[in-house]
Design a protein around this motif. Structure first.
Motif, short mmCIF file in Angstrom:
data_model
loop_
_atom_site.label_atom_id
_atom_site.label_comp_id
_atom_site.label_asym_id
_atom_site.label_seq_id
_atom_site.Cartn_x
_atom_site.Cartn_y
_atom_site.Cartn_z
N GLU A 107 0.52 -1.29 -0.39
CA GLU A 107 0.19 -0.48 -0.10
C GLU A 107 1.09 0.89 -0.14
N GLU A 108 1.66 1.58 0.94
CA GLU A 108 2.61 2.21 1.16
C GLU A 108 4.00 2.21 0.07
N TYR A 109 4.81 1.60 -0.66
CA TYR A 109 5.94 1.88 -1.15
C TYR A 109 5.81 1.24 -2.86
N ARG A 110 4.79 0.50 -2.90
CA ARG A 110 4.80 0.19 -3.97
C ARG A 110 3.76 1.44 -5.06
N SER A 111 3.36 2.14 -4.10
CA SER A 111 2.43 3.63 -5.18
C SER A 111 3.64 4.45 -4.58
N SER A 112 3.75 5.13 -3.34
CA SER A 112 4.58 6.49 -3.64
C SER A 112 6.26 6.21 -3.31
N ALA A 113 6.89 4.62 -2.68
CA ALA A 113 7.94 4.67 -3.00
C ALA A 113 8.44 5.96 -1.14
N LYS A 114 7.21 5.67 0.24
CA LYS A 114 7.44 6.20 0.36
C LYS A 114 8.69 5.12 1.90
N PRO A 115 9.70 5.66 2.08
CA PRO A 115 10.82 4.59 3.04
C PRO A 115 10.70 4.77 3.96
N LEU A 116 10.60 3.64 5.14
CA LEU A 116 10.32 3.85 6.32
C LEU A 116 11.18 5.11 7.83
N SER A 117 10.30 5.53 8.41
CA SER A 117 10.55 6.16 9.36
C SER A 117 12.09 5.77 10.15
N PHE A 118 12.53 6.91 10.83
CA PHE A 118 13.43 5.92 12.11
C PHE A 118 13.22 5.19 13.24
N TYR A 119 11.68 5.93 13.49
CA TYR A 119 10.87 4.44 14.49
C TYR A 119 11.01 3.31 13.82
N GLN A 120 9.94 3.41 12.42
CA GLN A 120 10.05 2.18 12.20
C GLN A 120 11.35 1.19 11.71
N ILE A 121 12.77 2.16 11.63
CA ILE A 121 13.94 1.35 11.34
C ILE A 121 14.46 0.38 12.79
N ALA A 122 14.20 1.66 14.04
CA ALA A 122 14.54 1.28 15.19
C ALA A 122 13.46 -0.12 16.02
N GLY A 123 12.76 0.11 15.35
CA GLY A 123 11.65 -0.86 16.26
C GLY A 123 11.83 -2.92 15.22
N LEU A 124 11.65 -2.25 14.30
CA LEU A 124 12.60 -3.61 13.39
C LEU A 124 13.72 -3.70 13.76
N GLY A 125 14.84 -2.90 14.47
CA GLY A 125 15.83 -3.56 14.71
C GLY A 125 15.90 -4.42 15.72
N LEU A 126 15.06 -3.56 16.91
CA LEU A 126 15.07 -4.03 18.59
C LEU A 126 14.22 -5.56 18.23
N PHE A 127 12.88 -5.31 17.17
CA PHE A 127 12.70 -6.85 16.65
C PHE A 127 13.30 -8.02 16.54
N ILE A 128 14.18 -7.55 15.27
CA ILE A 128 14.79 -8.43 14.81
C ILE A 128 16.42 -9.21 16.53
N SER A 129 16.49 -7.85 17.24
CA SER A 129 17.06 -8.82 18.44
C SER A 129 16.35 -9.07 19.07
N TYR A 130 15.29 -9.23 19.71
CA TYR A 130 14.81 -9.91 20.70
C TYR A 130 14.16 -11.18 19.83
N LEU A 131 13.88 -11.09 18.60
CA LEU A 131 13.85 -12.31 17.88
C LEU A 131 15.53 -13.46 18.30
N GLY A 132 16.15 -13.06 17.29
CA GLY A 132 17.12 -13.06 17.86
C GLY A 132 17.47 -13.80 19.24
N CYS A 133 17.43 -13.11 20.09
CA CYS A 133 18.00 -13.42 21.71
C CYS A 133 16.82 -14.74 21.89
N CYS A 134 15.13 -15.00 20.75
CA CYS A 134 14.23 -15.62 21.32
C CYS A 134 15.18 -17.54 20.13
N LEU A 135 15.96 -16.66 18.95
CA LEU A 135 16.61 -18.32 18.77
C LEU A 135 17.60 -19.13 19.28
N VAL A 136 18.74 -18.00 19.94
CA VAL A 136 19.57 -18.71 20.46
C VAL A 136 18.98 -19.34 21.36
#
Length: 128
Positions: A21-50
């Motif tokens: 809905e957002e990226y394909r039509s307007s090429a709107k990039p992720l905001s800083f907060y979304q990138i930070a949230g994705l980084g925290l999610f990946i670290s939590y998922l990595g902790c869960c996997l390890v």
């Protein structure tokens, strides 16, 4: 294995909605907060996997108790509720518009996400 799906699938759905809905039509990039949230999610998922599923359940004492508690589901606080929190905080508009079928996206959904995050963090700190 199913507990990891409860953690990952809601975020995959909302990020897919964001992409189509957002990226394909307007090429709107992720905001800083979304990138930070994705980084925290990946670290939590990595902790869960390890640590592993059993290690995380043992660490946060997140097992089903046969006696008593009504909200006693194995992995509720470690996998299921964080699986709800991450899409609410990273992609609030897509979560409200497409997953919850609300016509307008407001700040209430983000407040609900932060409230869930606060209570989950408080519970984990009290357990540790």
């Amino acid at each position: 294995m199913f507990l990891y799906l409860f953690l990952v699938v809601p975020l995959l759905l909302t990020s897919g909605f964001w992409y189509y809905e957002e990226y394909r039509s307007s090429a709107k990039p992720l905001s800083f907060y979304q990138i930070a949230g994705l980084g925290l999610f990946i670290s939590y998922l990595g902790c869960c996997l390890v640590t592993g599923k059993e290690g995380m359940l043992e660490l946060f004492n997140d097992y089903h108790y046969k006696m008593g508690r009504g909200l006693s589901i194995t992995g509720l606080w470690t996998f299921i509720i964080p699986g709800v929190i991450w899409p609410l905080l990273i992609f609030p508009r897509e979560t409200q518009l497409y997953l919850l079928n609300q016509s307008t996206a407001g700040p209430l959904i983000v407040c609900f996400g932060y409230l869930l995050l606060f209570f989950t963090a408080l519970r984990h700190l009290l357990i540790l």
